[in-house]
Design a protein around this motif. Structure first.
Motif, PDB file in Angstrom:
ATOM      1  N   LEU A  42     -14.519  -5.242   1.583  1.00 18.07           N
ATOM      2  CA  LEU A  42     -13.345  -4.914   0.799  1.00 18.07           C
ATOM      3  C   LEU A  42     -13.712  -3.822  -0.181  1.00 18.07           C
ATOM      4  O   LEU A  42     -14.766  -3.848  -0.804  1.00 18.07           O
ATOM      5  CB  LEU A  42     -12.859  -6.145   0.030  1.00 18.07           C
ATOM      6  CG  LEU A  42     -12.418  -7.342   0.870  1.00 18.07           C
ATOM      7  CD1 LEU A  42     -11.872  -8.425  -0.052  1.00 18.07           C
ATOM      8  CD2 LEU A  42     -11.356  -6.945   1.878  1.00 18.07           C
ATOM      9  N   ALA A  43     -12.807  -2.835  -0.302  1.00 15.53           N
ATOM     10  CA  ALA A  43     -13.129  -1.687  -1.133  1.00 15.53           C
ATOM     11  C   ALA A  43     -12.005  -1.384  -2.090  1.00 15.53           C
ATOM     12  O   ALA A  43     -11.220  -0.479  -1.877  1.00 15.53           O
ATOM     13  CB  ALA A  43     -13.411  -0.471  -0.249  1.00 15.53           C
ATOM     14  N   PRO A  44     -11.876  -2.162  -3.166  1.00 10.03           N
ATOM     15  CA  PRO A  44     -10.832  -1.874  -4.127  1.00 10.03           C
ATOM     16  C   PRO A  44     -11.091  -0.567  -4.841  1.00 10.03           C
ATOM     17  O   PRO A  44     -12.234  -0.154  -5.005  1.00 10.03           O
ATOM     18  CB  PRO A  44     -10.908  -3.057  -5.116  1.00 10.03           C
ATOM     19  CG  PRO A  44     -12.293  -3.582  -4.972  1.00 10.03           C
ATOM     20  CD  PRO A  44     -12.684  -3.328  -3.559  1.00 10.03           C
ATOM     21  N   ALA A  53      -5.600  -4.670   7.275  1.00  4.57           N
ATOM     22  CA  ALA A  53      -6.757  -5.205   6.555  1.00  4.57           C
ATOM     23  C   ALA A  53      -6.260  -6.065   5.390  1.00  4.57           C
ATOM     24  O   ALA A  53      -5.204  -5.787   4.820  1.00  4.57           O
ATOM     25  CB  ALA A  53      -7.628  -4.063   6.050  1.00  4.57           C
ATOM     26  N   ALA A  58      -6.440 -12.696   4.367  1.00  2.00           N
ATOM     27  CA  ALA A  58      -6.826 -13.073   3.004  1.00  2.00           C
ATOM     28  C   ALA A  58      -6.717 -14.575   2.772  1.00  2.00           C
ATOM     29  O   ALA A  58      -6.897 -15.051   1.654  1.00  2.00           O
ATOM     30  CB  ALA A  58      -5.951 -12.324   1.997  1.00  2.00           C
ATOM     31  N   ASP A  90      -7.276  -6.341   2.372  1.00  5.43           N
ATOM     32  CA  ASP A  90      -7.782  -5.896   1.066  1.00  5.43           C
ATOM     33  C   ASP A  90      -6.763  -5.996  -0.064  1.00  5.43           C
ATOM     34  O   ASP A  90      -7.097  -6.427  -1.172  1.00  5.43           O
ATOM     35  CB  ASP A  90      -8.278  -4.450   1.173  1.00  5.43           C
ATOM     36  CG  ASP A  90      -9.374  -4.268   2.209  1.00  5.43           C
ATOM     37  OD1 ASP A  90      -9.335  -4.961   3.241  1.00  5.43           O
ATOM     38  OD2 ASP A  90     -10.258  -3.429   1.992  1.00  5.43           O
ATOM     39  N   VAL A 112      -6.786  -0.026  -3.046  1.00  2.66           N
ATOM     40  CA  VAL A 112      -7.777  -0.454  -2.058  1.00  2.66           C
ATOM     41  C   VAL A 112      -7.924   0.658  -1.028  1.00  2.66           C
ATOM     42  O   VAL A 112      -7.012   1.442  -0.795  1.00  2.66           O
ATOM     43  CB  VAL A 112      -7.372  -1.774  -1.355  1.00  2.66           C
ATOM     44  CG1 VAL A 112      -7.399  -2.937  -2.327  1.00  2.66           C
ATOM     45  CG2 VAL A 112      -6.013  -1.667  -0.683  1.00  2.66           C
ATOM     46  N   ARG A 113      -9.089   0.707  -0.427  1.00  2.00           N
ATOM     47  CA  ARG A 113      -9.356   1.780   0.543  1.00  2.00           C
ATOM     48  C   ARG A 113      -8.666   1.516   1.870  1.00  2.00           C
ATOM     49  O   ARG A 113      -8.075   2.412   2.468  1.00  2.00           O
ATOM     50  CB  ARG A 113     -10.878   1.918   0.750  1.00  2.00           C
ATOM     51  CG  ARG A 113     -11.274   2.972   1.787  1.00  2.00           C
ATOM     52  CD  ARG A 113     -12.786   3.162   1.818  1.00  2.00           C
ATOM     53  NE  ARG A 113     -13.490   1.932   2.105  1.00  2.00           N
ATOM     54  CZ  ARG A 113     -13.709   1.475   3.340  1.00  2.00           C
ATOM     55  NH1 ARG A 113     -13.231   2.125   4.387  1.00  2.00           N
ATOM     56  NH2 ARG A 113     -14.376   0.354   3.514  1.00  2.00           N
ATOM     57  N   ARG A 114      -8.765   0.279   2.350  1.00  2.00           N
ATOM     58  CA  ARG A 114      -8.195  -0.038   3.657  1.00  2.00           C
ATOM     59  C   ARG A 114      -6.772  -0.548   3.487  1.00  2.00           C
ATOM     60  O   ARG A 114      -6.497  -1.396   2.646  1.00  2.00           O
ATOM     61  CB  ARG A 114      -9.043  -1.084   4.386  1.00  2.00           C
ATOM     62  CG  ARG A 114     -10.462  -0.621   4.693  1.00  2.00           C
ATOM     63  CD  ARG A 114     -11.173  -1.624   5.568  1.00  2.00           C
ATOM     64  NE  ARG A 114     -11.217  -2.956   4.976  1.00  2.00           N
ATOM     65  CZ  ARG A 114     -11.578  -4.062   5.631  1.00  2.00           C
ATOM     66  NH1 ARG A 114     -11.905  -3.984   6.906  1.00  2.00           N
ATOM     67  NH2 ARG A 114     -11.607  -5.230   5.017  1.00  2.00           N
ATOM     68  N   THR A 147       0.821  -1.209   0.000  1.00  2.00           N
ATOM     69  CA  THR A 147       0.000   0.000   0.000  1.00  2.00           C
ATOM     70  C   THR A 147       0.853   1.256   0.000  1.00  2.00           C
ATOM     71  O   THR A 147       0.354   2.357   0.205  1.00  2.00           O
ATOM     72  CB  THR A 147      -0.986  -0.007   1.188  1.00  2.00           C
ATOM     73  OG1 THR A 147      -0.306  -0.390   2.380  1.00  2.00           O
ATOM     74  CG2 THR A 147      -2.109  -0.993   0.940  1.00  2.00           C
ATOM     75  N   ALA A 155      -6.341  -9.612  -1.071  1.00  2.00           N
ATOM     76  CA  ALA A 155      -7.551 -10.108  -1.726  1.00  2.00           C
ATOM     77  C   ALA A 155      -7.658  -9.528  -3.138  1.00  2.00           C
ATOM     78  O   ALA A 155      -8.038 -10.230  -4.088  1.00  2.00           O
ATOM     79  CB  ALA A 155      -8.785  -9.738  -0.898  1.00  2.00           C
ATOM     80  N   PHE A 156      -7.308  -8.270  -3.284  1.00  2.00           N
ATOM     81  CA  PHE A 156      -7.334  -7.611  -4.595  1.00  2.00           C
ATOM     82  C   PHE A 156      -6.339  -8.262  -5.545  1.00  2.00           C
ATOM     83  O   PHE A 156      -6.649  -8.547  -6.710  1.00  2.00           O
ATOM     84  CB  PHE A 156      -7.012  -6.129  -4.406  1.00  2.00           C
ATOM     85  CG  PHE A 156      -7.171  -5.294  -5.640  1.00  2.00           C
ATOM     86  CD1 PHE A 156      -8.413  -4.832  -6.026  1.00  2.00           C
ATOM     87  CD2 PHE A 156      -6.071  -4.948  -6.409  1.00  2.00           C
ATOM     88  CE1 PHE A 156      -8.565  -4.046  -7.161  1.00  2.00           C
ATOM     89  CE2 PHE A 156      -6.205  -4.172  -7.540  1.00  2.00           C
ATOM     90  CZ  PHE A 156      -7.460  -3.715  -7.919  1.00  2.00           C
TER      91      PHE A 156
END
Length: 287
Positions: A275-277, A161, A195, A163, A155-157, A125, A166-167
């Motif tokens: 999850l917030a990609p 997290a 994940a 995310d 991803v937002r988080r 990130t 997972a993305f």
């Protein structure tokens, strides 16, 4: 096809102390901000995922007033974004100078994975420009094009997290059982475990004392054979992998299918929403 996923900072190169910290402080100086992070202070800041997020920890009412910053949230957000853009420029210049070496074993094990037909990726990130500069330094011109890169605000988080991992799995078209993560921090490990991924930890300058319960293997580094001859020292080996002086691809292959690690992590990543990609991921497909 199995995949090997690397974190960036602390995994590909030990960049926090000699790269990010001086880049943050030079940015603060250039913008006339009344703060310089010490080594001890930054050891706490690295627990916050994301450069902009670390900068935002400064924004107490007293600091905003002392620095003459706008109180309007939108204007303040623009100011933080400007700081972060400049910090990324400074950091990538540090990396480009070649003054921060790659960590032992990362290029060796990536090359072995590529030879064996594994997909390669970096999931971080940190800002994409920063990640790509470290990736090029660590992997060189022959291996770098074979890496997918998932970085920045896709991803937002942020870690811990899950995310970003997972993305990455979604974009690579992989199930968690078919991938292994190499991380250096507890936050990164928690993201991987969240994940459903097996995680190997190579401790770095700021993380050696962290709790890595749940990791499948914890070592001081991946190690390198002669002539470099950097020995990997095992700190935790709950699955009995028993790597030799250097962690090998065969040691990582044992972890495929083991899911989220060797035990239960003491705490899970915050569950503050789905999850917030972001809208897209910048990546190069392995080939």
């Amino acid at each position: 096809m199995p995949a090997l996923l690397f974190d960036c900072d602390g995994v590909l190169a030990d960049t926090e102390r000699d790269g990010h910290l001086p880049a943050f402080n030079q940015t603060f100086e250039e913008f006339g901000l009344p703060v310089r992070w010490s080594d001890e202070e930054y050891a706490e800041k690295v627990k916050v995922g994301g450069g902009k997020e670390r900068m935002r920890t400064l924004l107490t009412p007293d600091f905003v007033a002392a620095a003459g910053l706008p109180s309007d949230p939108a204007a303040l957000g623009e100011q933080v974004a400007a700081w972060h853009r400049r910090k990324t420029e400074i950091y990538t210049a540090f990396i480009g100078s070649g003054s921060i070496p790659p960590r032992p074993g990362v290029r060796r094990i990536a090359a072995a994975a590529h030879e064996a037909g594994w997909a390669l990726a970096v999931a971080s990130t940190s800002a994409e420009a920063s990640v790509r500069s470290v990736l090029g330094l660590a992997m060189g011109p022959e291996l770098t094009p074979h890496f997918s890169v998932f970085a920045g605000d896709v991803v937002r988080r942020k870690k811990p997290a899950p995310d970003i991992y997972a993305f990455a799995l979604d974009r690579l078209g992989l199930e968690p059982a078919n991938a292994v993560v190499i991380e250096d921090s507890r936050n990164g490990m928690l993201a991987a475990l969240g994940a459903g991924l097996a995680c190997v930890v190579t401790t770095s300058a700021y993380t050696v004392q962290e709790d890595f319960t749940g990791a499948s293997l914890v070592v001081t580094s991946l190690g390198d054979p002669p002539p470099e001859e950097v020995v990997s020292r095992v700190l935790s080996d709950p699955l009995g992998i028993r790597p030799g002086p250097c962690v090998r691809l065969a040691d990582l292959a044992v972890l495929l299918g083991t899911g989220g690690g060797a035990g239960t992590a003491p705490s899970d990543p915050p569950a503050d929403g789905p999850l917030a990609p972001g809208p897209s991921a910048s990546r190069t497909r392995p080939h």
